[in-house]
Enzyme design. Structure first.
Site, PDB file in Angstrom:
ATOM      1  N   TYR A   1     -21.817  40.666  -8.033  1.00  0.00           N
ATOM      2  CA  TYR A   1     -22.581  39.979  -9.090  1.00  0.00           C
ATOM      3  C   TYR A   1     -21.931  40.163 -10.457  1.00  0.00           C
ATOM      4  CZ  TYR A   1     -26.723  38.826  -6.274  1.00  0.00           C
ATOM      5  OH  TYR A   1     -27.590  38.282  -5.362  1.00  0.00           O
TER       6      TYR A   1
ATOM      7  N   ARG B   1     -46.310  36.568 -14.014  1.00  0.00           N
ATOM      8  CA  ARG B   1     -44.934  36.133 -14.281  1.00  0.00           C
ATOM      9  C   ARG B   1     -44.868  35.080 -15.379  1.00  0.00           C
ATOM     10  NH1 ARG B   1     -40.610  34.814 -15.477  1.00  0.00           N
ATOM     11  NH2 ARG B   1     -38.752  34.441 -14.200  1.00  0.00           N
TER      12      ARG B   1
ATOM     13  N   ARG C   1     -39.069  42.056  -0.488  1.00  0.00           N
ATOM     14  CA  ARG C   1     -39.586  41.142  -1.496  1.00  0.00           C
ATOM     15  C   ARG C   1     -41.079  40.878  -1.294  1.00  0.00           C
ATOM     16  NH1 ARG C   1     -35.944  38.240  -4.643  1.00  0.00           N
ATOM     17  NH2 ARG C   1     -33.931  39.222  -4.549  1.00  0.00           N
TER      18      ARG C   1
ATOM     19  N   ARG D   1     -42.697  35.830  -5.883  1.00  0.00           N
ATOM     20  CA  ARG D   1     -43.177  34.500  -6.261  1.00  0.00           C
ATOM     21  C   ARG D   1     -44.080  33.800  -5.270  1.00  0.00           C
ATOM     22  NH1 ARG D   1     -37.250  32.647  -7.595  1.00  0.00           N
ATOM     23  NH2 ARG D   1     -37.055  34.204  -5.973  1.00  0.00           N
TER      24      ARG D   1
ATOM     25  N   ASP E   1     -35.259  45.565 -10.109  1.00  0.00           N
ATOM     26  CA  ASP E   1     -34.208  44.739  -9.529  1.00  0.00           C
ATOM     27  C   ASP E   1     -32.942  45.566  -9.366  1.00  0.00           C
ATOM     28  OD1 ASP E   1     -33.873  41.714  -8.813  1.00  0.00           O
ATOM     29  OD2 ASP E   1     -31.962  42.392  -9.612  1.00  0.00           O
TER      30      ASP E   1
HETATM   31  O1  CP3 Z   1     -41.233  43.562  -3.538  1.00  0.00           O
HETATM   32  C1  CP3 Z   1     -40.063  43.633  -3.916  1.00  0.00           C
HETATM   33  O2  CP3 Z   1     -39.114  43.761  -3.125  1.00  0.00           O
HETATM   34  C2  CP3 Z   1     -39.835  43.581  -5.404  1.00  0.00           C
HETATM   35  C3  CP3 Z   1     -38.687  44.333  -5.947  1.00  0.00           C
HETATM   36  C4  CP3 Z   1     -37.330  43.656  -5.808  1.00  0.00           C
HETATM   37  C5  CP3 Z   1     -36.871  42.525  -6.550  1.00  0.00           C
HETATM   38  N1  CP3 Z   1     -35.563  42.327  -6.252  1.00  0.00           N
HETATM   39  C6  CP3 Z   1     -37.682  41.740  -7.495  1.00  0.00           C
HETATM   40  C7  CP3 Z   1     -37.241  40.366  -7.856  1.00  0.00           C
HETATM   41  C8  CP3 Z   1     -36.265  44.084  -5.001  1.00  0.00           C
HETATM   42  C9  CP3 Z   1     -36.237  45.212  -3.984  1.00  0.00           C
HETATM   43  C10 CP3 Z   1     -35.149  43.233  -5.315  1.00  0.00           C
HETATM   44  C11 CP3 Z   1     -33.814  43.408  -4.718  1.00  0.00           C
HETATM   45  C12 CP3 Z   1     -32.753  42.434  -5.016  1.00  0.00           C
HETATM   46  N2  CP3 Z   1     -32.497  41.762  -6.186  1.00  0.00           N
HETATM   47  C13 CP3 Z   1     -31.716  42.096  -4.086  1.00  0.00           C
HETATM   48  C14 CP3 Z   1     -31.542  42.679  -2.705  1.00  0.00           C
HETATM   49  C15 CP3 Z   1     -32.431  42.039  -1.691  1.00  0.00           C
HETATM   50  C16 CP3 Z   1     -31.929  40.695  -1.196  1.00  0.00           C
HETATM   51  O3  CP3 Z   1     -32.693  39.729  -1.422  1.00  0.00           O
HETATM   52  O4  CP3 Z   1     -30.876  40.625  -0.606  1.00  0.00           O
HETATM   53  C17 CP3 Z   1     -30.873  41.164  -4.733  1.00  0.00           C
HETATM   54  C18 CP3 Z   1     -29.652  40.504  -4.129  1.00  0.00           C
HETATM   55  C19 CP3 Z   1     -31.371  40.961  -6.065  1.00  0.00           C
HETATM   56  C20 CP3 Z   1     -30.786  40.107  -7.150  1.00  0.00           C
HETATM   57  C21 CP3 Z   1     -31.704  39.035  -7.586  1.00  0.00           C
HETATM   58  N3  CP3 Z   1     -32.907  39.252  -8.235  1.00  0.00           N
HETATM   59  C22 CP3 Z   1     -31.533  37.621  -7.471  1.00  0.00           C
HETATM   60  C23 CP3 Z   1     -30.356  36.939  -6.838  1.00  0.00           C
HETATM   61  C24 CP3 Z   1     -32.676  37.012  -8.049  1.00  0.00           C
HETATM   62  C25 CP3 Z   1     -32.973  35.534  -8.264  1.00  0.00           C
HETATM   63  C26 CP3 Z   1     -33.222  34.782  -7.022  1.00  0.00           C
HETATM   64  C27 CP3 Z   1     -34.143  35.419  -6.021  1.00  0.00           C
HETATM   65  O5  CP3 Z   1     -33.665  35.755  -4.938  1.00  0.00           O
HETATM   66  O6  CP3 Z   1     -35.326  35.607  -6.311  1.00  0.00           O
HETATM   67  C28 CP3 Z   1     -33.528  38.054  -8.473  1.00  0.00           C
HETATM   68  C29 CP3 Z   1     -34.847  37.884  -9.144  1.00  0.00           C
HETATM   69  C30 CP3 Z   1     -36.002  38.644  -8.601  1.00  0.00           C
HETATM   70  N4  CP3 Z   1     -35.982  39.969  -8.251  1.00  0.00           N
HETATM   71  C31 CP3 Z   1     -37.332  38.151  -8.443  1.00  0.00           C
HETATM   72  C32 CP3 Z   1     -38.105  39.232  -7.984  1.00  0.00           C
HETATM   73  C33 CP3 Z   1     -39.588  39.231  -7.728  1.00  0.00           C
HETATM   74  C34 CP3 Z   1     -37.815  36.734  -8.778  1.00  0.00           C
HETATM   75  C35 CP3 Z   1     -37.843  36.609 -10.244  1.00  0.00           C
HETATM   76  C36 CP3 Z   1     -38.756  35.515 -10.763  1.00  0.00           C
HETATM   77  O7  CP3 Z   1     -39.990  35.650 -10.651  1.00  0.00           O
HETATM   78  O8  CP3 Z   1     -38.224  34.567 -11.327  1.00  0.00           O
END
Ligand code: CP3
Length: 343
Positions: free
Chosen positions: A150, A37, A24, A28, A74
């Site tokens: 999910y 964003r 990540r 944010r 994602d």
């Molecule tokens: O630099 C990076 O890693 C960006 C790419 C990336 C995102 N999600 C962007 C994202 C990657 C590799 C992921 C993987 C991801 N997504 C996982 C596996 C990693 C982990 O954390 O275990 C999972 C479980 C998700 C599912 C997901 N996506 C959730 C549960 C959420 C909301 C809550 C949270 O954890 O942020 C997201 C949203 C998300 N994915 C954001 C980002 C930058 C935040 C979105 C926003 O700006 O509102």
């Protein structure tokens, strides 16, 4: 790519200063991310803009000069392509309007069409265009199990009650769904490789929901199917695969990961003892507790160096966090961590 420290570490090379990237890393906690964003009310709409994704993937590279970049997208794009209706609303996390709530929902699923998420592969191409020549790009997907959790739960949850009850009442249908998802993940990752990614990471972020037996039966078996497909395909057979298992109920040292180059360790794992068992078998990525980045600079420095010193002779060590960086972390603390690694 011969000059990539990250790829050489995946090939079990030792480095006095380990390569570093973090889960990540684009997100944010970065003010430059927030700036872009705020133009989107639904996060998924932003993921559908390949040029924006490329710009976001580059932000942490520009700021911290990291050794690898990760595709900005994602894991939930696959269930969305299966018509489960994904949206990310402000402060709510992911929500599916059309989750899997019965075995019939699995029977009537549309077949996965990789072209339905062509925006992801365009994002790979755009990102590759912007990245320095020797900087590798990591592609990724969720594990079949994590995607199923999910899809059935309809979003995030504390206890994943619906998923657990589906597993208890319809194990056979769940396995059919997992089969569909491992094939979809294979096509998805294959297309990411064709578009230019240099390594792959599989996120089993909900491995911790499963008991020891369930872990093998509902998660590892299907991740294995996925990695077997990737290894038997000439397009993907030489691409290193990293696996992240979040807090599995079975000891990580005792798990056998066929066709995996690197294990990404959750922050609760004891990296020193895992390293003894994984030496010359897998590269290791990890595993600073992201919460350490909320502490003083001195503590960050000490905890980072502790990991580096334990792993200094390890063939194939990549510094990373033990889970994703959270929005409450100050980027200046990330810089302290990176300086501690590279000093
Ligand atoms: O630099 C990076 O890693 C960006 C790419 C990336 C995102 N999600 C962007 C994202 C990657 C590799 C992921 C993987 C991801 N997504 C996982 C596996 C990693 C982990 O954390 O275990 C999972 C479980 C998700 C599912 C997901 N996506 C959730 C549960 C959420 C909301 C809550 C949270 O954890 O942020 C997201 C949203 C998300 N994915 C954001 C980002 C930058 C935040 C979105 C926003 O700006 O509102």
């Amino acid at each position: 790519m011969k000059n990539s420290k990250f790829l050489r570490a995946l090939n079990l090379q030792t480095h006095s200063i380990p390569p570093v990237w973090f889960m990540r890393q684009a997100g944010r906690y970065l003010p430059e991310y927030q700036k872009i964003r705020k133009n989107y009310s639904n996060f998924l709409d932003m993921c559908k803009q390949p040029k924006t994704c490329a710009e976001l993937a580059l932000q942490p590279i520009d700021r911290f000069d990291l050794d690898a970049s990760i595709l900005f997208s994602d894991i939930l794009t696959i269930p969305d392509a299966l018509n489960l209706g994904l949206a990310f609303h402000e402060g709510e996390g992911p929500k599916f309007s059309n989750p899997i709530s019965s075995p019939q929902d699995i029977k009537k699923l549309i077949s996965f069409d990789v072209n339905a998420i062509g925006y992801v592969f365009k994002a790979v191409e755009e990102t590759k265009n912007l990245l320095p020549k020797d900087l590798p790009l990591i592609g990724f997907c969720g594990s079949p199990w994590t995607l199923a959790a999910y899809s059935i739960e309809g979003g995030s949850s504390k206890d994943f009650k619906k998923t657990k009850s589906f597993m208890a009442n319809h194990p056979t249908e769940l396995q059919e769904f997992l089969e569909i998802l491992s094939n979809a993940c294979y096509e998805y990752l294959r297309q990411q490789v064709l578009s230019g990614v240099n390594a792959l990471q599989i996120f089993d972020s909900w491995a911790d929901l499963l008991s020891e037996n369930e872990l093998e039966r509902f998660s590892l078996q299907y991740t294995q199917q996925l990695t077997d497909l990737l290894k038997s395909d000439p397009v993907t057979s030489n691409i290193p695969i990293i696996l992240f298992e979040k807090a599995p109920k079975k000891k990580i040292d005792d798990l056998v990961f066929k066709n995996i180059s690197c294990v990404s360790l959750y922050w609760q794992e004891n990296i020193e003892s895992v390293a003894k068992n994984f030496k010359n078998q897998y590269a290791i990525q990890g595993n600073l507790d992201p919460k350490v980045l909320l502490e003083s600079d001195e503590i960050i420095w000490k905890e980072t160096q502790k990991i580096c010193s334990i792993m200094s002779e390890y063939p194939g060590f990549i510094f990373n966090l033990g889970h994703g960086i959270t929005p409450d972390i100050n980027p200046s603390k990330v810089k302290v961590m990176i300086d501690a690694i590279r000093q």
